[in-house]
Design a protein around this motif. Sequence first.
Motif, mmCIF file in Angstrom:
data_model
loop_
_atom_site.group_PDB
_atom_site.id
_atom_site.type_symbol
_atom_site.label_atom_id
_atom_site.label_comp_id
_atom_site.label_asym_id
_atom_site.label_seq_id
_atom_site.Cartn_x
_atom_site.Cartn_y
_atom_site.Cartn_z
ATOM 1 N N LEU A 68 0.879 -1.175 0.000
ATOM 2 C CA LEU A 68 0.000 0.000 0.000
ATOM 3 C C LEU A 68 0.915 1.224 0.000
ATOM 4 O O LEU A 68 1.772 1.360 0.878
ATOM 5 C CB LEU A 68 -0.883 0.013 1.250
ATOM 6 C CG LEU A 68 -2.043 -0.978 1.279
ATOM 7 C CD1 LEU A 68 -2.768 -0.913 2.611
ATOM 8 C CD2 LEU A 68 -3.028 -0.725 0.143
ATOM 9 N N CYS A 78 -4.687 5.058 0.104
ATOM 10 C CA CYS A 78 -5.904 4.243 0.151
ATOM 11 C C CYS A 78 -7.044 5.048 0.767
ATOM 12 O O CYS A 78 -6.899 5.636 1.842
ATOM 13 C CB CYS A 78 -5.662 2.975 0.961
ATOM 14 S SG CYS A 78 -7.154 1.981 1.111
ATOM 15 N N VAL A 79 -8.183 5.092 0.054
ATOM 16 C CA VAL A 79 -9.350 5.805 0.569
ATOM 17 C C VAL A 79 -10.440 4.820 0.994
ATOM 18 O O VAL A 79 -11.599 5.194 1.135
ATOM 19 C CB VAL A 79 -9.900 6.790 -0.485
ATOM 20 C CG1 VAL A 79 -8.911 7.921 -0.711
ATOM 21 C CG2 VAL A 79 -10.208 6.091 -1.802
ATOM 22 N N ALA A 80 -10.039 3.580 1.173
ATOM 23 C CA ALA A 80 -10.953 2.530 1.641
ATOM 24 C C ALA A 80 -12.255 2.504 0.850
ATOM 25 O O ALA A 80 -13.344 2.536 1.414
ATOM 26 C CB ALA A 80 -11.216 2.698 3.131
ATOM 27 N N CYS A 81 -12.116 2.457 -0.481
ATOM 28 C CA CYS A 81 -13.303 2.448 -1.337
ATOM 29 C C CYS A 81 -13.832 1.027 -1.572
ATOM 30 O O CYS A 81 -14.886 0.846 -2.151
ATOM 31 C CB CYS A 81 -12.976 3.101 -2.678
ATOM 32 S SG CYS A 81 -11.787 2.152 -3.653
ATOM 33 N N TYR A 82 -13.084 0.054 -1.182
ATOM 34 C CA TYR A 82 -13.462 -1.378 -1.284
ATOM 35 C C TYR A 82 -13.425 -1.933 -2.712
ATOM 36 O O TYR A 82 -13.854 -3.050 -2.947
ATOM 37 C CB TYR A 82 -14.859 -1.638 -0.691
ATOM 38 C CG TYR A 82 -14.926 -1.451 0.796
ATOM 39 C CD1 TYR A 82 -14.682 -2.500 1.675
ATOM 40 C CD2 TYR A 82 -15.254 -0.203 1.330
ATOM 41 C CE1 TYR A 82 -14.758 -2.313 3.045
ATOM 42 C CE2 TYR A 82 -15.325 -0.009 2.701
ATOM 43 C CZ TYR A 82 -15.081 -1.066 3.557
ATOM 44 O OH TYR A 82 -15.150 -0.886 4.905
ATOM 45 N N LEU A 83 -12.966 -1.138 -3.676
ATOM 46 C CA LEU A 83 -12.979 -1.639 -5.056
ATOM 47 C C LEU A 83 -12.052 -2.840 -5.228
ATOM 48 O O LEU A 83 -12.396 -3.811 -5.903
ATOM 49 C CB LEU A 83 -12.564 -0.531 -6.033
ATOM 50 C CG LEU A 83 -13.657 0.475 -6.408
ATOM 51 C CD1 LEU A 83 -13.092 1.545 -7.308
ATOM 52 C CD2 LEU A 83 -14.804 -0.232 -7.091
ATOM 53 N N CYS A 84 -10.858 -2.771 -4.617
ATOM 54 C CA CYS A 84 -9.917 -3.894 -4.756
ATOM 55 C C CYS A 84 -10.509 -5.156 -4.146
ATOM 56 O O CYS A 84 -10.415 -6.249 -4.701
ATOM 57 C CB CYS A 84 -8.582 -3.566 -4.103
ATOM 58 S SG CYS A 84 -8.716 -3.028 -2.399
ATOM 59 N N MET A 95 -11.097 -4.977 4.737
ATOM 60 C CA MET A 95 -10.699 -3.702 5.372
ATOM 61 C C MET A 95 -11.885 -3.099 6.083
ATOM 62 O O MET A 95 -13.018 -3.567 5.930
ATOM 63 C CB MET A 95 -10.195 -2.728 4.303
ATOM 64 C CG MET A 95 -11.286 -2.081 3.492
ATOM 65 S SD MET A 95 -10.740 -1.314 1.989
ATOM 66 C CE MET A 95 -10.569 -2.711 0.895
ATOM 67 N N PHE A 110 -6.563 -2.935 7.237
ATOM 68 C CA PHE A 110 -6.519 -3.428 5.855
ATOM 69 C C PHE A 110 -5.767 -4.759 5.892
ATOM 70 O O PHE A 110 -4.683 -4.843 6.459
ATOM 71 C CB PHE A 110 -5.763 -2.423 4.972
ATOM 72 C CG PHE A 110 -5.946 -2.647 3.494
ATOM 73 C CD1 PHE A 110 -6.743 -1.793 2.740
ATOM 74 C CD2 PHE A 110 -5.317 -3.699 2.851
ATOM 75 C CE1 PHE A 110 -6.899 -1.976 1.363
ATOM 76 C CE2 PHE A 110 -5.479 -3.903 1.488
ATOM 77 C CZ PHE A 110 -6.266 -3.038 0.743
ATOM 78 N N CYS A 127 -7.849 -0.053 -8.514
ATOM 79 C CA CYS A 127 -7.622 0.995 -7.510
ATOM 80 C C CYS A 127 -7.616 2.398 -8.135
ATOM 81 O O CYS A 127 -6.801 2.692 -9.005
ATOM 82 C CB CYS A 127 -6.307 0.743 -6.786
ATOM 83 S SG CYS A 127 -5.991 1.958 -5.506
ATOM 84 N N PRO A 128 -8.503 3.292 -7.701
ATOM 85 C CA PRO A 128 -8.558 4.626 -8.310
ATOM 86 C C PRO A 128 -7.449 5.556 -7.812
ATOM 87 O O PRO A 128 -7.240 6.617 -8.381
ATOM 88 C CB PRO A 128 -9.935 5.146 -7.859
ATOM 89 C CG PRO A 128 -10.205 4.441 -6.584
ATOM 90 C CD PRO A 128 -9.540 3.103 -6.673
ATOM 91 N N THR A 129 -6.761 5.195 -6.741
ATOM 92 C CA THR A 129 -5.793 6.120 -6.153
ATOM 93 C C THR A 129 -4.354 5.641 -6.315
ATOM 94 O O THR A 129 -3.428 6.256 -5.779
ATOM 95 C CB THR A 129 -6.072 6.294 -4.645
ATOM 96 O OG1 THR A 129 -5.823 5.041 -4.010
ATOM 97 C CG2 THR A 129 -7.493 6.717 -4.380
ATOM 98 N N ALA A 131 -3.080 3.249 -4.880
ATOM 99 C CA ALA A 131 -2.600 2.886 -3.541
ATOM 100 C C ALA A 131 -2.050 1.458 -3.511
ATOM 101 O O ALA A 131 -0.946 1.213 -3.034
ATOM 102 C CB ALA A 131 -3.729 3.014 -2.530
ATOM 103 N N ILE A 132 -2.814 0.536 -4.041
ATOM 104 C CA ILE A 132 -2.414 -0.875 -3.948
ATOM 105 C C ILE A 132 -1.610 -1.245 -5.194
ATOM 106 O O ILE A 132 -2.026 -0.959 -6.310
ATOM 107 C CB ILE A 132 -3.656 -1.775 -3.748
ATOM 108 C CG1 ILE A 132 -3.255 -3.190 -3.332
ATOM 109 C CG2 ILE A 132 -4.552 -1.820 -4.958
ATOM 110 C CD1 ILE A 132 -4.400 -3.998 -2.742
#
Length: 198
Positions: A68, A78-84, A95, A110, A127-129, A131-132
Amino acid sequence: MTENNDHHDSDKDSGEKVAPMAEALEGLKAFADGFATTFKHLFRKPITEQYPEYKRPLPERTRARIILTRDPDGGERCVACYLCSAVCPVSCISMQSAEREDGRRYADWFRINFGRCIYCGLCEEACPTSAIQLTPDFEMCNKEILSLVYEKEDLLVDHGGKDREYNFYQYAGVVTDVGDKGAHIQEEKPVNVKSNMP
Ligand code: SF4
Ligand code: SF4
């Protein structure tokens, strides 16, 4: 008429003879190509790498251990969007989301179970950011299956990984100390939703 038929028959006969001949030649050529390749390798120096003494540098895109990453300003990406977690085909990411006082989301915890991960890279794609990210570090085998469950503190690094310059909150279209909505990079001003009414 009979003469014509005879002519056609002889054409047909010669065509039938040519086809097997062409096939035979093609077969011979394939054989020759195969032996030529083998012959070339007879005189090459063998490439034997003494792993683990020698570790071949792997390309950055290699899909192994997951990390991360952080924004260039040091914030957690990570914005904890749960997409991954949603896209993971083996459901090995979990997470809990939380929110800072300024409204910025983060993952309270996480977890990735590397005992199940198939290193498909879909989490990174989703992941949109940025992060992962998957890294080339593949040396994480362990007989203790529970030690393959990595928590946030095992995953979070202090750099941006492959995407060093990207800063999600400068593009995200949220109110931050970078600017109001519409003031971020490549972002259009917010529309008046009521103006879209019929
Ligand atoms: S690499 Fe694939 S299997 Fe592993 S956590 Fe990501 S989505 Fe799941
Ligand atoms: S790692 Fe990326 S996709 Fe997964 S929850 Fe965080 S921001 Fe969303």
